[in-house]
Design an enzyme around this catalytic site. Structure first.
Site, PDB file in Angstrom:
ATOM      1  N   LEU A  90      45.963  44.132 -11.312  1.00  0.00           N
ATOM      2  CA  LEU A  90      47.345  43.537 -11.168  1.00  0.00           C
ATOM      3  C   LEU A  90      47.041  42.263 -11.588  1.00  0.00           C
ATOM      4  O   LEU A  90      47.975  41.357 -12.323  1.00  0.00           O
ATOM      5  CB  LEU A  90      47.827  43.720  -9.553  1.00  0.00           C
ATOM      6  N   PRO A 125      45.101  35.794 -14.822  1.00  0.00           N
ATOM      7  CA  PRO A 125      44.835  34.306 -14.973  1.00  0.00           C
ATOM      8  C   PRO A 125      46.111  33.487 -14.551  1.00  0.00           C
ATOM      9  O   PRO A 125      45.973  32.513 -13.948  1.00  0.00           O
ATOM     10  CB  PRO A 125      44.462  34.077 -16.429  1.00  0.00           C
ATOM     11  N   ARG A 175      18.292  35.596  23.252  1.00  0.00           N
ATOM     12  CA  ARG A 175      18.043  34.142  23.065  1.00  0.00           C
ATOM     13  C   ARG A 175      17.788  33.474  24.492  1.00  0.00           C
ATOM     14  O   ARG A 175      19.019  33.298  25.131  1.00  0.00           O
ATOM     15  CB  ARG A 175      19.051  33.640  22.220  1.00  0.00           C
ATOM     16  N   HIS A 207      24.234  31.722  17.095  1.00  0.00           N
ATOM     17  CA  HIS A 207      22.859  32.165  16.759  1.00  0.00           C
ATOM     18  C   HIS A 207      22.136  30.873  16.304  1.00  0.00           C
ATOM     19  O   HIS A 207      20.901  30.790  16.042  1.00  0.00           O
ATOM     20  CB  HIS A 207      22.984  32.884  15.242  1.00  0.00           C
ATOM     21  N   GLY A 208      22.926  29.566  16.204  1.00  0.00           N
ATOM     22  CA  GLY A 208      22.161  28.387  15.830  1.00  0.00           C
ATOM     23  C   GLY A 208      21.596  28.594  14.464  1.00  0.00           C
ATOM     24  O   GLY A 208      22.286  28.863  13.498  1.00  0.00           O
ATOM     25  N   GLY A 209      20.410  27.755  14.499  1.00  0.00           N
ATOM     26  CA  GLY A 209      19.774  27.677  12.926  1.00  0.00           C
ATOM     27  C   GLY A 209      19.520  29.062  12.458  1.00  0.00           C
ATOM     28  O   GLY A 209      19.531  29.375  11.327  1.00  0.00           O
ATOM     29  N   GLU A 245      44.238  40.576  -1.717  1.00  0.00           N
ATOM     30  CA  GLU A 245      45.767  41.115  -1.215  1.00  0.00           C
ATOM     31  C   GLU A 245      46.494  40.371  -0.854  1.00  0.00           C
ATOM     32  O   GLU A 245      47.437  40.709   0.011  1.00  0.00           O
ATOM     33  CB  GLU A 245      44.993  42.179  -0.184  1.00  0.00           C
TER      34      GLU A 245
END
Length: 382
Positions: A125, A128, A271, A341-343, A366
C-alpha cells in the site's frame, strides 16, 4: 460480561507462550544482532497452525477467531517483535485480502500455502507519496491483452523479499473518469513475476529480524484474473484491511508493554541498592504499578476490538482507539523498563534494549498516531 478467556483461547495462549519462551527467546537476541530472518521459527509456527489462525480449515487455516489471533500476536511480542510482525503482517495484511475479496478459485490457489506458512503474504500500500495519504497512489496498472501491466513503486513493505515470500497484494490506479476521480483496485503479484523487483532491505531502528524493503514494478504483467474483488473497489478494501491490521498491531503493543514490564519487574527484584532490592523503593513501585494498570486497560480495549469484529459489529473506532493507546503505551513501557534497568538497560545483552528500539514503530506503522486520531474523531462524528 465475562472477561475470562474461553478454554480454547486459554489453551492457545499457553501454547504460544510456551513456544515463545522455549523457541523464540533463546535465539531472539542473535537474530536481532545478525538481522537474520527467522525461517526456522516461521516453519515451526506453520507446523503449529499459527500462520493461518483466523482462516477456515477448508483453506488450511486453524478455523479460530480474531481474538485467538490477537492473543497469539500478544504472546509472541512479549518475547520478540520481529517474529510477531512477520506473523502479523502475513496474516492481517498479506492473507486477509485474498480471503475477504478473492474468488473461490483465488482462495483455493493461494490460501493453503499461506495458511501453512509455506509461503508468506505481503501487502503493498505505502508509496513515497502515499503513506498517511494512502489514497494518493501513484502505481498504475493497465489492461493489455488479458493482462494487467503494472508500473510503480511501494515502500516499507513487510515479508516481500524472503526466500518464502509468495505474493504481494498491491493497490494501483486502474482507471479514472477524466474529471480527476481515480479508480483504485487491488491486484495480486506473485513472487518471481518478471518486472517485479524487491529492493535491498532497509537499515531499521528495530524489527531487525523482520523483512522490510521497497518494491518496484516495471511493466510487470499479471493475469487479468489476479484482480481482487470488483475493479475500482480497492480504496474501500484497503481501508477495511487497515482496520483489521490495527487489531494485530494493537496486540503487539500490549505484548511488547507486557514483556517490558516482565523484564523490569524481574530485574527490580534482583537488583540491590542501598542494601535492598530496588523493587522495594516507592519510585520503582510507582512505575511498575502504572505500567501494570495501563497494560490491563489496553489489553481489554484490544480484546474488545477483536470481539466486535468476531461479532460482525463495526470495529473501526475501537480498533483505532486500541492501536493509538497501545502504541503509546509500548513506547512508555519500554522506556520505563530501560530506566529501571539503569545503565544495563542501554546494553544490548538485556532484552529491554531491543524492546525499546522495537517500540517506536508501533506509533507509526499501520497508520500514525495522528491518523488514528483522525479516524477516531470522524467515527465520533467530529
Amino acid at each position: 460480561m465475562n472477561f475470562d478467556l474461553s478454554d480454547d483461547h486459554a489453551l492457545l495462549q499457553r501454547t504460544v507462550r510456551d513456544f515463545a519462551e522455549q523457541e523464540v527467546a533463546p535465539v531472539a537476541a542473535e537474530l536481532d544482532r545478525t538481522k537474520a530472518f527467522p525461517y526456522d521459527l516461521v516453519h515451526k509456527l506453520g507446523q503449529l497452525n499459527l500462520m493461518g489462525i483466523p482462516f477456515p480449515e477448508e483453506y488450511g487455516g486453524a478455523g479460530a477467531d480474531t481474538l485467538a489471533y490477537a492473543i497469539a500476536v500478544e504472546e509472541l511480542t512479549r518475547v520478540d517483535s520481529s517474529v510477531a510482525i512477520t506473523l502479523c503482517a502475513h496474516t492481517s495484511l498479506g492473507t486477509q485480502p485474498i480471503y475477504l475479496f478473492g474468488t473461490e478459485e483465488q482462495k483455493q490457489r493461494w490460501l493453503p500455502d499461506l495458511c501453512a506458512g509455506r509461503k508468506l503474504g505481503a501487502f503493498g500500500l505505502t508509496e513515497p507519496e502515499a503513506g498517511s495519504d494512502a489514497g494518493n497512489t501513484k502505481t498504475r496498472a493497465r489492461l493489455e491483452g488479458g493482462e494487467w501491466v503494472i508500473d510503480g513503486a511501494k515502500q516499507f513493505i513487510t515479508n516481500a523479499g524472503t526466500d518464502i515470500s509468495g505474493l504481494v497484494s498491491i493497490t494501483a490506479v486502474t482507471g479514472g473518469d477524466g474529471n480527476g476521480a481515480r479508480e483504485i483496485s487491488n491486484l495480486v503479484v506473485e513472487h518471481g513475476t518478471p518486472g517485479y523487483e524487491q529492493g535491498e532491505p532497509y537499515r531499521k531502528m528495530g524489527w531487525h529480524a523482520s523483512d522490510t524493503r521497497p518494491l518496484t514494478f516495471t511493466e510487470a504483467r499479471v493475469p487479468e484474473a489476479n484482480l481482487l474483488g470488483p475493479r475500482g473497489a480497492g480504496f474501500k478494501q484497503f481501508l477495511h484491511i487497515l482496520d483489521i491490521g490495527r487489531i494485530g498491531v494493537a496486540a503487539m503493543g500490549v505484548g511488547l508493554a507486557q514483556g517490558a514490564l516482565d523484564q523490569a519487574l524481574a530485574y527490580a527484584k534482583e537488583r540491590r541498592a542501598f542494601g535492598k532490592p530496588i523493587s522495594r523503593f516507592q519510585s520503582i513501585q510507582a512505575k511498575l504499578a502504572d505500567l501494570s494498570t495501563g497494560i490491563e486497560a489496553a489489553r481489554l480495549l484490544t480484546y474488545k476490538a477483536a470481539r466486535l469484529k468476531d461479532a460482525g459489529a463495526n470495529f473501526t473506532l475501537t480498533a483505532a482507539q486500541a492501536k493509538l493507546k497501545t502504541g503509546r503505551l509500548a513506547v512508555r513501557a519500554t522506556e520505563e523498563a530501560v530506566q529501571i534497568h539503569g545503565g544495563y538497560g542501554y546494553i544490548e545483552e538485556y532484552p529491554v534494549c531491543r524492546f525499546y528500539r522495537d517500540a517506536k514503530i508501533l506509533t507509526i506503522g499501520e497508520g500514525t498516531d495522528e491518523v488514528q486520531q483522525m479516524v477516531i474523531a470522524r467515527a465520533l462524528g467530529a
